[in-house]
Motif scaffolding. Structure first.
Motif, PDB file in Angstrom:
ATOM      1  N   VAL A 156       0.823  -1.214   0.000  1.00 44.31           N
ATOM      2  CA  VAL A 156       0.000   0.000   0.000  1.00 44.31           C
ATOM      3  C   VAL A 156       0.860   1.269   0.000  1.00 44.31           C
ATOM      4  O   VAL A 156       0.565   2.244  -0.685  1.00 44.31           O
ATOM      5  CB  VAL A 156      -0.964  -0.021   1.216  1.00 44.31           C
ATOM      6  CG1 VAL A 156      -1.571   1.352   1.468  1.00 44.31           C
ATOM      7  CG2 VAL A 156      -2.068  -1.048   0.972  1.00 44.31           C
ATOM      8  N   PHE A 157       1.936   1.269   0.775  1.00 45.91           N
ATOM      9  CA  PHE A 157       2.910   2.366   0.745  1.00 45.91           C
ATOM     10  C   PHE A 157       4.247   1.760   0.347  1.00 45.91           C
ATOM     11  O   PHE A 157       4.590   0.681   0.824  1.00 45.91           O
ATOM     12  CB  PHE A 157       3.036   3.012   2.132  1.00 45.91           C
ATOM     13  CG  PHE A 157       4.268   3.869   2.269  1.00 45.91           C
ATOM     14  CD1 PHE A 157       4.295   5.148   1.728  1.00 45.91           C
ATOM     15  CD2 PHE A 157       5.407   3.381   2.899  1.00 45.91           C
ATOM     16  CE1 PHE A 157       5.445   5.926   1.828  1.00 45.91           C
ATOM     17  CE2 PHE A 157       6.553   4.158   3.000  1.00 45.91           C
ATOM     18  CZ  PHE A 157       6.566   5.431   2.462  1.00 45.91           C
ATOM     19  N   HIS A 158       4.996   2.435  -0.520  1.00 46.78           N
ATOM     20  CA  HIS A 158       6.262   1.823  -0.921  1.00 46.78           C
ATOM     21  C   HIS A 158       7.398   2.816  -1.133  1.00 46.78           C
ATOM     22  O   HIS A 158       7.177   4.016  -1.327  1.00 46.78           O
ATOM     23  CB  HIS A 158       6.062   0.943  -2.153  1.00 46.78           C
ATOM     24  CG  HIS A 158       5.983   1.739  -3.430  1.00 46.78           C
ATOM     25  ND1 HIS A 158       7.073   1.996  -4.208  1.00 46.78           N
ATOM     26  CD2 HIS A 158       4.940   2.336  -4.040  1.00 46.78           C
ATOM     27  CE1 HIS A 158       6.723   2.713  -5.259  1.00 46.78           C
ATOM     28  NE2 HIS A 158       5.422   2.936  -5.168  1.00 46.78           N
ATOM     29  N   THR A 159       8.605   2.270  -1.041  1.00 51.03           N
ATOM     30  CA  THR A 159       9.833   3.000  -1.372  1.00 51.03           C
ATOM     31  C   THR A 159      10.571   2.209  -2.460  1.00 51.03           C
ATOM     32  O   THR A 159      11.793   2.160  -2.447  1.00 51.03           O
ATOM     33  CB  THR A 159      10.730   3.133  -0.123  1.00 51.03           C
ATOM     34  OG1 THR A 159      11.052   1.804   0.345  1.00 51.03           O
ATOM     35  CG2 THR A 159      10.057   3.873   1.016  1.00 51.03           C
ATOM     36  N   ASN A 247      -6.982  -0.629   5.491  1.00 52.19           N
ATOM     37  CA  ASN A 247      -6.191   0.025   4.433  1.00 52.19           C
ATOM     38  C   ASN A 247      -6.530  -0.494   3.027  1.00 52.19           C
ATOM     39  O   ASN A 247      -5.967  -0.031   2.067  1.00 52.19           O
ATOM     40  CB  ASN A 247      -4.687  -0.114   4.710  1.00 52.19           C
ATOM     41  CG  ASN A 247      -4.205  -1.564   4.585  1.00 52.19           C
ATOM     42  OD1 ASN A 247      -5.007  -2.483   4.414  1.00 52.19           O
ATOM     43  ND2 ASN A 247      -2.910  -1.763   4.672  1.00 52.19           N
ATOM     44  N   PHE A 248      -7.430  -1.469   2.947  1.00 56.39           N
ATOM     45  CA  PHE A 248      -7.888  -1.995   1.655  1.00 56.39           C
ATOM     46  C   PHE A 248      -6.724  -2.463   0.784  1.00 56.39           C
ATOM     47  O   PHE A 248      -6.666  -2.201  -0.414  1.00 56.39           O
ATOM     48  CB  PHE A 248      -8.761  -0.956   0.927  1.00 56.39           C
ATOM     49  CG  PHE A 248      -9.873  -0.441   1.797  1.00 56.39           C
ATOM     50  CD1 PHE A 248     -11.012  -1.201   1.992  1.00 56.39           C
ATOM     51  CD2 PHE A 248      -9.760   0.770   2.473  1.00 56.39           C
ATOM     52  CE1 PHE A 248     -12.033  -0.760   2.823  1.00 56.39           C
ATOM     53  CE2 PHE A 248     -10.771   1.221   3.308  1.00 56.39           C
ATOM     54  CZ  PHE A 248     -11.908   0.450   3.480  1.00 56.39           C
ATOM     55  N   ALA A 249      -5.781  -3.163   1.421  1.00 55.06           N
ATOM     56  CA  ALA A 249      -4.588  -3.633   0.720  1.00 55.06           C
ATOM     57  C   ALA A 249      -4.938  -4.741  -0.275  1.00 55.06           C
ATOM     58  O   ALA A 249      -4.340  -4.811  -1.351  1.00 55.06           O
ATOM     59  CB  ALA A 249      -3.557  -4.138   1.727  1.00 55.06           C
ATOM     60  N   TYR A 250      -5.877  -5.614   0.091  1.00 55.63           N
ATOM     61  CA  TYR A 250      -6.190  -6.794  -0.727  1.00 55.63           C
ATOM     62  C   TYR A 250      -7.693  -7.011  -0.739  1.00 55.63           C
ATOM     63  O   TYR A 250      -8.394  -6.534   0.153  1.00 55.63           O
ATOM     64  CB  TYR A 250      -5.525  -8.051  -0.127  1.00 55.63           C
ATOM     65  CG  TYR A 250      -4.020  -7.946  -0.065  1.00 55.63           C
ATOM     66  CD1 TYR A 250      -3.234  -8.385  -1.133  1.00 55.63           C
ATOM     67  CD2 TYR A 250      -3.385  -7.388   1.038  1.00 55.63           C
ATOM     68  CE1 TYR A 250      -1.858  -8.270  -1.096  1.00 55.63           C
ATOM     69  CE2 TYR A 250      -1.995  -7.264   1.077  1.00 55.63           C
ATOM     70  CZ  TYR A 250      -1.247  -7.706   0.009  1.00 55.63           C
ATOM     71  OH  TYR A 250       0.109  -7.580   0.034  1.00 55.63           O
ATOM     72  N   PHE A 251      -8.177  -7.743  -1.728  1.00 54.00           N
ATOM     73  CA  PHE A 251      -9.566  -8.181  -1.678  1.00 54.00           C
ATOM     74  C   PHE A 251      -9.622  -9.698  -1.832  1.00 54.00           C
ATOM     75  O   PHE A 251      -9.833 -10.225  -2.927  1.00 54.00           O
ATOM     76  CB  PHE A 251     -10.448  -7.486  -2.728  1.00 54.00           C
ATOM     77  CG  PHE A 251     -11.896  -7.555  -2.345  1.00 54.00           C
ATOM     78  CD1 PHE A 251     -12.453  -6.582  -1.536  1.00 54.00           C
ATOM     79  CD2 PHE A 251     -12.682  -8.626  -2.736  1.00 54.00           C
ATOM     80  CE1 PHE A 251     -13.777  -6.660  -1.132  1.00 54.00           C
ATOM     81  CE2 PHE A 251     -14.008  -8.720  -2.335  1.00 54.00           C
ATOM     82  CZ  PHE A 251     -14.549  -7.732  -1.531  1.00 54.00           C
ATOM     83  N   PRO A 252      -9.382 -10.424  -0.712  1.00 51.73           N
ATOM     84  CA  PRO A 252      -9.393 -11.885  -0.769  1.00 51.73           C
ATOM     85  C   PRO A 252     -10.820 -12.409  -0.770  1.00 51.73           C
ATOM     86  O   PRO A 252     -11.705 -11.824  -0.135  1.00 51.73           O
ATOM     87  CB  PRO A 252      -8.688 -12.272   0.533  1.00 51.73           C
ATOM     88  CG  PRO A 252      -8.966 -11.146   1.474  1.00 51.73           C
ATOM     89  CD  PRO A 252      -9.101  -9.899   0.631  1.00 51.73           C
TER      90      PRO A 252
END
Ligand SMILES: *Cc1c(COP(=O)(O)O)cnc(C)c1O
Length: 333
Positions: A156-159, A247-252
């Motif tokens: 969701v957040f990245h570097t 955070n709605f990272a995935y929709f399993p």
């Protein structure tokens, strides 16, 4: 060394402490090294109770730190480590619990903390999926003796690549900072090179400016999936727990083939044939990395792993595409 951490890294560190609501975060080269350094900073020995329903990294971090993973089954609703099954696995060699906030759903942190306190164990969380998640108004990174985030490009957040270790204890945070830089200052522990570089820290500062907008765009797509797929017989969605800011990272989604009329693998193939890449995440289970022992039977994790599919979910996913994916799934029966 005086030039470690660099200026951008220090800025990102303090911005993340504010955003995540944690006392200390130490930045490292990736989420996997965050897990290894967290385990190593505590000087653990023996066995670590963990979940097989995770990415390989969690289990590898235990193995590569000279520790033995002991696999505990998961809760069929949240897909997280089932605290009611931990006690039976505790032995005199157990030193810690390493749980994962799978798909960003918080673990049952109270039950895990109670077990740890009763048996003198440390608690670690792999929070790679849970960036920005809050539980009862507190940042998820503030739970446990240490919590590890991944800032990989798929998160969701990245570097681009990156990671962070959250610790409530200032001395342990210092030890982690020492370990990521070869252990060069005090030399009492063999460290490694797991530093974050300035380029990635700069990228993180840029990406952090857009994080709220990114999460709300994800929320919109996730809400549409939920609207279309909730309440359909044979389809099980991940829960939204009370007191959680997701955070709605995935929709399993779990397919119960006997009720739905099509299996996970059939749906995966149908979507793939139409150019839609869903992911069999997590399949296979990470316990394949170790010699299987009958003590580690995890029937719930086995079944979920065979029947779960993560549907595409990213900030710019259009509602039209969500509808197209849902139509394909519903027509697969
Ligand atoms: C991504 C991920 C990791 C590893 O993070 P990297 O930054 O890719 O090293 C660890 N655990 C879980 C559950 C993950 O999803």
């Amino acid at each position: 060394m005086a030039d470690e951490p660099g200026e951008k890294q220090q800025k990102l560190q303090s911005a993340l402490q504010d955003y995540l609501g944690v006392r200390h975060i130490e930045l490292v080269t990736n989420g996997h090294m965050a897990l290894e350094l967290a385990l190593q900073a505590f000087g653990l020995h023996g066995q670590v109770i963990t979940t097989p329903f995770t990415f390989l990294s969690t289990t590898l971090a235990i193995l590569r730190s000279g520790l033995t993973p002991v696999f505990c089954d998961i809760d069929p609703e949240t897909f997280n480590l089932d605290p009611t099954k931990v006690e039976a696995l505790i032995t005199p060699q157990t030193s810690a619990i390493l749980a994962v906030h799978v798909y960003g759903t918080p673990c049952n942190v109270d039950a895990i903390q109670r077990l740890a306190a009763a048996h003198g164990l440390k608690v670690f969380y792999d929070a790679a999926h849970a960036f920005g998640v809050h539980l009862r108004g507190k940042g998820i990174g503030g739970y446990g003796d240490a919590a590890c985030f991944s800032f990989h490009a798929t998160k969701v957040f990245h570097t681009a690549e990156g990671g962070g270790i959250c610790l409530p204890d200032a001395d342990l945070a210092k030890r982690v900072a020492e370990l990521r830089n070869f252990g060069i200052e005090d030399g009492s522990q063999q460290g490694t090179n797991a530093k974050m570089d300035e380029l990635r820290a700069a990228m993180g500062l840029c990406n952090l400016r857009h994080i709220e907008e990114e999460i709300s765009k994800r929320a919109r797509a996730a809400a549409r999936y939920r609207e279309r797929l909730a309440g359909i017989e044979g389809i099980q969605l991940a829960p939204i727990l009370t007191g959680v800011r997701p955070n709605f990272a995935y929709f399993p989604i779990v397919f119960h083939a006997h009720l739905f009329g099509a299996s996970r693998d059939q749906i995966f193939d149908r979507l793939a044939a139409c150019g839609i890449m869903a992911r069999k995440y997590f399949y296979p289970l990470t316990s394949v990395l170790t010699k299987r022992s009958s003590r580690w039977e995890t029937p719930v994790a086995d079944a979920v792993s065979r029947n779960i599919l993560c549907l595409p979910l990213y900030p710019d996913l259009s509602l039209n595409t969500v509808d197209k994916i849902c139509n394909l799934i519903l027509q697969s029966r």
